[in-house]
Every structure is written in structure tokens, then in C-alpha cells.
Design a protein around this motif. Structure first.
Motif, PDB file in Angstrom:
ATOM      1  N   TYR A 131      42.119  40.256 -11.596  1.00  0.00           N
ATOM      2  CA  TYR A 131      43.318  39.713 -12.234  1.00  0.00           C
ATOM      3  C   TYR A 131      43.111  39.544 -13.729  1.00  0.00           C
ATOM      4  O   TYR A 131      41.993  39.528 -14.230  1.00  0.00           O
ATOM      5  CB  TYR A 131      43.715  38.378 -11.607  1.00  0.00           C
ATOM      6  N   ARG A 147      44.494  34.020   3.571  1.00  0.00           N
ATOM      7  CA  ARG A 147      44.200  33.778   2.149  1.00  0.00           C
ATOM      8  C   ARG A 147      43.249  34.826   1.559  1.00  0.00           C
ATOM      9  O   ARG A 147      42.363  34.519   0.767  1.00  0.00           O
ATOM     10  CB  ARG A 147      43.674  32.362   1.933  1.00  0.00           C
ATOM     11  N   GLU A 168      43.821  30.836  -7.181  1.00  0.00           N
ATOM     12  CA  GLU A 168      42.650  30.414  -6.409  1.00  0.00           C
ATOM     13  C   GLU A 168      43.059  29.741  -5.109  1.00  0.00           C
ATOM     14  O   GLU A 168      42.403  29.894  -4.077  1.00  0.00           O
ATOM     15  CB  GLU A 168      41.796  29.461  -7.245  1.00  0.00           C
ATOM     16  N   CYS A 169      44.159  28.990  -5.133  1.00  0.00           N
ATOM     17  CA  CYS A 169      44.656  28.338  -3.922  1.00  0.00           C
ATOM     18  C   CYS A 169      45.277  29.358  -2.973  1.00  0.00           C
ATOM     19  O   CYS A 169      45.027  29.330  -1.767  1.00  0.00           O
ATOM     20  CB  CYS A 169      45.680  27.266  -4.297  1.00  0.00           C
ATOM     21  N   LYS A 221      38.029  38.086 -12.905  1.00  0.00           N
ATOM     22  CA  LYS A 221      38.951  38.020 -14.037  1.00  0.00           C
ATOM     23  C   LYS A 221      38.595  39.026 -15.137  1.00  0.00           C
ATOM     24  O   LYS A 221      37.420  39.260 -15.419  1.00  0.00           O
ATOM     25  CB  LYS A 221      38.949  36.609 -14.637  1.00  0.00           C
ATOM     26  N   LYS A 270      37.542  37.132  -3.075  1.00  0.00           N
ATOM     27  CA  LYS A 270      36.605  37.163  -4.198  1.00  0.00           C
ATOM     28  C   LYS A 270      37.394  37.541  -5.451  1.00  0.00           C
ATOM     29  O   LYS A 270      37.891  38.663  -5.572  1.00  0.00           O
ATOM     30  CB  LYS A 270      35.503  38.190  -3.927  1.00  0.00           C
ATOM     31  N   LEU A 271      37.521  36.603  -6.379  1.00  0.00           N
ATOM     32  CA  LEU A 271      38.346  36.803  -7.562  1.00  0.00           C
ATOM     33  C   LEU A 271      37.507  37.236  -8.753  1.00  0.00           C
ATOM     34  O   LEU A 271      36.439  36.694  -9.009  1.00  0.00           O
ATOM     35  CB  LEU A 271      39.098  35.510  -7.899  1.00  0.00           C
ATOM     36  N   ALA A 274      42.266  31.629  -1.442  1.00  0.00           N
ATOM     37  CA  ALA A 274      41.059  30.796  -1.415  1.00  0.00           C
ATOM     38  C   ALA A 274      39.875  31.474  -0.754  1.00  0.00           C
ATOM     39  O   ALA A 274      38.720  31.140  -1.030  1.00  0.00           O
ATOM     40  CB  ALA A 274      41.361  29.475  -0.706  1.00  0.00           C
ATOM     41  N   LYS A 278      45.835  28.161 -17.251  1.00  0.00           N
ATOM     42  CA  LYS A 278      44.870  27.549 -16.332  1.00  0.00           C
ATOM     43  C   LYS A 278      45.536  27.160 -15.015  1.00  0.00           C
ATOM     44  O   LYS A 278      44.941  27.287 -13.941  1.00  0.00           O
ATOM     45  CB  LYS A 278      44.229  26.321 -16.988  1.00  0.00           C
ATOM     46  N   GLU A 282      45.864  30.230 -12.908  1.00  0.00           N
ATOM     47  CA  GLU A 282      44.601  30.556 -12.243  1.00  0.00           C
ATOM     48  C   GLU A 282      44.365  29.651 -11.042  1.00  0.00           C
ATOM     49  O   GLU A 282      43.898  30.101  -9.993  1.00  0.00           O
ATOM     50  CB  GLU A 282      43.445  30.436 -13.229  1.00  0.00           C
ATOM     51  N   ARG A 283      44.705  28.373 -11.186  1.00  0.00           N
ATOM     52  CA  ARG A 283      44.540  27.450 -10.051  1.00  0.00           C
ATOM     53  C   ARG A 283      45.433  27.864  -8.887  1.00  0.00           C
ATOM     54  O   ARG A 283      45.031  27.791  -7.716  1.00  0.00           O
ATOM     55  CB  ARG A 283      44.853  26.019 -10.494  1.00  0.00           C
TER      56      ARG A 283
END
Length: 283
Positions: free
Chosen positions: A189, A181, A225-226, A235, A232-233, A229, A218, A221-222
Motif C-alpha cells: 500500500y 481479514r 491494519e484493522c 508500505k 502482511k502489510l 489484521a 495515520k 493506516e490504522r
């Protein structure tokens, strides 16, 4: 595929070009009516026209169907669209790669007709559609497989070499890191609106690692993130613009038929996007 930039759509309306019927619709603000591009009614003024890729959007906005061109009726492309969808479902359910000959025999048309319909409707060949499905399955399998080889074979790749040739450039990292992950990787992003929905593009220092399409930013984005996980994101950074800007322009003129199911369009979209992104130098 048809050019669906706004100036091309307006030209189709002005010329009553029925070859665009079913690909987009237009509403006229002064009359509250929406039409097909080939409608024989008087051409409206450009400033009064609103373009849309679905009847439902125009109807929710308060437009009613034209009584002359009957845009609420089945599109002239409907029969071809049904054939393409049937073959896509067959490809999705098959346990092996189906040949063009097998697909043509399934629907009783020539191999060249099957290839042409896929290209016109989706912008990909049946083989490319198959490859897009395999890559999607590989990405999902990496998160649960014991190792990369197991994920590769579970997804239909014939060898580890095929994985690295066909998938590594579309992960933005090694398959092993993706399976973890994105552990320790910095990912930038951004999200932008397109005629197909909201587009999310994410990249690492090695290249693009995710391209997602959906109605809800949204939710996109979820999903990111999954999927990453342990990464390091970040935006909205400028690093993504080098990929996002040319991609948005590319997509504006090359959309799949809107009457096709969303998941079928999204699968074809994924292949075409990745193929296009390979041609853009990083940065």
C-alpha cells in the motif's frame, strides 16, 4: 463534471467563468483576499494565486472574503446540492433499492433531472450510488457473518452469484479470505495527497483490495491494519504505483461538489475509483 486540474482552474479565473463558482475558490497572496472563479475584480497575476476547494482552508490561511463576489455566501449550486443530499440520505435509509421514478417523485422533478444532478454533483448515477453503499456494507458484514452467503443477503445482494460478479473484483481476494481479514495475504500500500484529502491504495497480487480517503494518513493506516489484521502489510512498495499514478491523475480532474457532506462525496468517490481501477491492467 468540471475539469479541476490546475490549468483549467486558472483558465476559469482568467475568463471569469461563473459556471465554476462553488466548485473551487482562489486566494490572491498580494491582497489577502479570496474569490469565486467568476469574480468581476481585476484578474490577478498567476504566480499570486492559490487554489482551494473550501472557503475554510483559505480563511485558516489568513485570506478574507472578497467584497465584490462574496464567496462566503451560499453557492449558486446550494439548492441542487441540498436536493442531491436529501436523495442520498433517502437511498442510505431505504431497505430496498429505490427506483429513479421514486426518487424523482420524492423531490418533485423529472427522472432526467435527478440523473443529471447526480452526475454533475457526484459523477455517479443514483443506482451507482446505491451499489457503492451495498459494497461498503458487504465488506463490513463479511467480518462478522457466519459465511459469505449470509453477508451477501444482509448487504442487499440477491444471490451469491451477484456477490461474485459485483464484489469479488473489488476485494483483491476471495470474499472468504477477506472475511478472515486477509489471512496470509501480502498487501502492498501507499498514501498520497489529493484535493479531496489523503488517498490510500492497497493491492494484492490479484488486484486492488482497498481504497480509502481521509484527512489523517495515520488514521487511514490504522483502518487498513484493522481491516486486514491477519495480512502482511508492506508500505511504499513500487507495486502500488501502477494503480496509484493513473488514479491520482484521474481524480485531479473529476471531483464532487465540495459543498456536499464528506460521507456523500466519499461514497460516490469509492464507486468512481473502483470503476476506473477496473480499466487499469494489473502492474
Amino acid at each position: 463534471m468540471k475539469d479541476l486540474h490546475e490549468d483549467s482552474m486558472w483558465r476559469a479565473v482568467a475568463e471569469r467563468d461563473s459556471s465554476y463558482d462553488g466548485l473551487f475558490f482562489y486566494g490572491v497572496s498580494t491582497t489577502g483576499v479570496y474569490c469565486r472563479p467568476g469574480c468581476p475584480a481585476r484578474t490577478p497575476r498567476r504566480e499570486n494565486v492559490v487554489f482551494a476547494f473550501s472557503r475554510e482552508w483559505l480563511e485558516r490561511a489568513g485570506f478574507r472574503p472578497c467584497r465584490r463576489c462574496r464567496p462566503e455566501m451560499a453557492s449558486p449550486n446550494s439548492a441542487d446540492a441540498e436536493m442531491v443530499v436529501h436523495l442520498c440520505r433517502l437511498i442510505e435509509q431505504a431497505e430496498r433499492t429505490l427506483s429513479l421514478k421514486e426518487l424523482s417523485q420524492e423531490v418533485g422533478v423529472s427522472e432526467s433531472t435527478v440523473s443529471r444532478l447526480f452526475q454533475v454533483a457526484l459523477g455517479v448515477t443514483p443506482r451507482q450510488y446505491t451499489d457503492a453503499l451495498r459494497l461498503r456494507r458487504f465488506r463490513a458484514a463479511l467480518h462478522g457473518a457466519a459465511d459469505v452467503a449470509a453477508a451477501a443477503f444482509d448487504s442487499g445482494y440477491g444471490s451469491a452469484r451477484a456477490v461474485y460478479d459485483g464484489a469479488r473484483g473489488r476485494l483483491g481476494m476471495t470474499p472468504k479470505t477477506y472475511g478472515r481479514r486477509g489471512n496470509g495475504v501480502d498487501i502492498d500500500y501507499n498514501i498520497a495527497a489529493t484535493p479531496l484529502g489523503h488517498l490510500l491504495v492497497a493491492c494484492t497480487s490479484s488486484g486492488v483490495c482497498a481504497v480509502k480517503l481521509g484527512d489523517d494518513p495515520k488514521e487511514l493506516e490504522r483502518e487498513l491494519e484493522c481491516e486486514f489484521a491477519a495480512a502482511k502489510l508492506h508500505k511504499g512498495t513500487a507495486k502500488v504505483d501502477g494503480w496509484m499514478t493513473p488514479l491520482l491523475d484521474y481524480l485531479a480532474g473529476r471531483l464532487p461538489w465540495p459543498e456536499l457532506p464528506y460521507d456523500v462525496r466519499a461514497t460516490a468517490f469509492q464507486h468512481r475509483v473502483w470503476d476506473f481501477l477496473r480499466k487499469i491492467p494489473p502492474g
